[in-house]
Design a protein around this motif. Structure first.
Motif, PDB file in Angstrom:
ATOM      1  N   MET A  94       0.849  -1.181   0.000  1.00 59.65           N
ATOM      2  CA  MET A  94       0.000   0.000   0.000  1.00 59.65           C
ATOM      3  C   MET A  94       0.889   1.238   0.000  1.00 59.65           C
ATOM      4  SD  MET A  94      -2.790   1.180   2.922  1.00 59.65           S
ATOM      5  CE  MET A  94      -3.912  -0.159   2.637  1.00 59.65           C
ATOM      6  N   ASP A  95       0.488   2.239  -0.743  1.00 63.40           N
ATOM      7  CA  ASP A  95       1.179   3.521  -0.743  1.00 63.40           C
ATOM      8  C   ASP A  95       1.222   4.066   0.685  1.00 63.40           C
ATOM      9  OD1 ASP A  95       2.079   6.085  -2.241  1.00 63.40           O
ATOM     10  OD2 ASP A  95       0.411   6.759  -0.963  1.00 63.40           O
ATOM     11  N   TRP A  96       2.356   4.647   1.085  1.00 60.69           N
ATOM     12  CA  TRP A  96       2.531   5.124   2.462  1.00 60.69           C
ATOM     13  C   TRP A  96       1.481   6.162   2.840  1.00 60.69           C
ATOM     14  CZ3 TRP A  96       3.358   4.029   7.029  1.00 60.69           C
ATOM     15  CH2 TRP A  96       3.736   4.944   8.000  1.00 60.69           C
ATOM     16  N   GLN A  97       1.143   7.059   1.934  1.00 61.09           N
ATOM     17  CA  GLN A  97       0.128   8.072   2.243  1.00 61.09           C
ATOM     18  C   GLN A  97      -1.229   7.407   2.479  1.00 61.09           C
ATOM     19  OE1 GLN A  97       0.908  11.182   2.951  1.00 61.09           O
ATOM     20  NE2 GLN A  97       3.031  10.711   2.429  1.00 61.09           N
ATOM     21  N   ASP A  98      -1.557   6.414   1.668  1.00 61.39           N
ATOM     22  CA  ASP A  98      -2.812   5.680   1.854  1.00 61.39           C
ATOM     23  C   ASP A  98      -2.793   4.896   3.160  1.00 61.39           C
ATOM     24  OD1 ASP A  98      -3.755   6.626  -0.571  1.00 61.39           O
ATOM     25  OD2 ASP A  98      -3.137   4.831  -1.683  1.00 61.39           O
TER      26      ASP A  98
END
Length: 70
Positions: A56-60
């Protein structure tokens, strides 16, 4: 900062503080991860390749954590 100050922080304040500490640690490129980190990463990669979970994308990921803790 002492334990009493930490205990008086909201969850959001604690998470923001942890993120600031992590960002600061990332500035020091000579920090070495312990050997067991590699073991954990190998297990996670094997699980990912077997179709158990996706990265998963870190921001997500941060948004998901915040949503679960509110």
């Amino acid at each position: 900062m002492n334990a009493v100050a930490i205990n008086n922080m909201t969850l959001e304040e604690k998470l923001a503080t942890m993120e600031q500490i992590w960002d600061d640690l990332c500035q020091h490129q000579n920090v070495q991860s312990p050997d067991w980190h590699g073991d954990v990463l190998q297990i996670r990669e094997a699980n990912r390749q077997a179709g158990h979970g996706q990265p998963m994308d870190w921001q997500d990921a941060k948004k998901a954590i915040r949503q679960r803790t509110q």
